[in-house]
Design a protein around this motif. Structure first.
Motif, mmCIF file in Angstrom:
data_model
loop_
_atom_site.group_PDB
_atom_site.id
_atom_site.type_symbol
_atom_site.label_atom_id
_atom_site.label_comp_id
_atom_site.label_asym_id
_atom_site.label_seq_id
_atom_site.Cartn_x
_atom_site.Cartn_y
_atom_site.Cartn_z
ATOM 1 N N ALA A 55 -8.374 -1.484 8.058
ATOM 2 C CA ALA A 55 -8.869 -1.888 9.381
ATOM 3 C C ALA A 55 -8.201 -1.078 10.490
ATOM 4 N N LYS A 56 -6.893 -0.884 10.386
ATOM 5 C CA LYS A 56 -6.179 -0.094 11.405
ATOM 6 C C LYS A 56 -6.721 1.333 11.471
ATOM 7 N N GLU A 57 -6.919 1.927 10.302
ATOM 8 C CA GLU A 57 -7.426 3.302 10.279
ATOM 9 C C GLU A 57 -8.853 3.366 10.800
ATOM 10 N N ALA A 58 -9.665 2.386 10.442
ATOM 11 C CA ALA A 58 -11.050 2.365 10.925
ATOM 12 C C ALA A 58 -11.094 2.230 12.446
ATOM 13 N N LEU A 59 -10.230 1.392 12.990
ATOM 14 C CA LEU A 59 -10.178 1.239 14.449
ATOM 15 C C LEU A 59 -9.679 2.514 15.126
#
Length: 142
Positions: A55-59
């Motif tokens: 999720a962090k990388e996608a954001l």
């Protein structure tokens, strides 16, 4: 003498229902519960970590794609890069989740097999002991 044998036989039969005699089996079951819970928690923790990092990388990727560009043509490249990064991220996350699932499956299978064998041996031993006690009590009562 017959009265003494009957009393002795009765005591032997009552000992079959003594909880102390089954304590080892209960300990094995609670130990199995503890180990299985540990496997579940470890798996859930790993899965949560993977999901959080994904999720962090996608954001972060989303932040990059929405940044203002100087040239109009840079938006197409940014979008193309974003799609590629998201596809790579998806593949890595899927592979990571697959690894956690594989590890969970292996641990659970080994655990279930070992625990099953251990419990089977203990229950069989207790059943044999009970059979012998009943036979001895029957002989004493006769």
């Amino acid at each position: 003498m017959a009265k003494q044998n009957t009393k002795s036989a009765t005591n032997d039969l009552q000992s079959l229902f003594d909880p102390k005699g089954y304590e080892d089996i209960f300990k094995t079951l609670t130990s199995a519960n503890e180990r299985m819970t540990s496997i579940f928690i470890d798996t859930a923790t790993k899965s949560t970590d993977i999901a959080a990092e994904t999720a962090k990388e996608a954001l972060s990727n989303l932040r990059e794609v929405t940044a203002v560009r100087d040239e109009q043509a840079d938006y197409g490249k940014a979008y193309s890069d974003f799609v590629q990064k998201q596809a790579d991220l998806f593949m890595r996350a899927t592979k990571s989740f697959g690894g956690v699932t594989q590890e969970f499956s292996t641990e659970t299978t080994e655990f279930a097999s070992k625990t099953g064998e251990e419990l089977s041996g203990k229950v069989t031993a207790k059943a044999n002991e009970a059979t012998d006690t009943v036979k001895d009590a029957a002989k004493k009562a006769a």
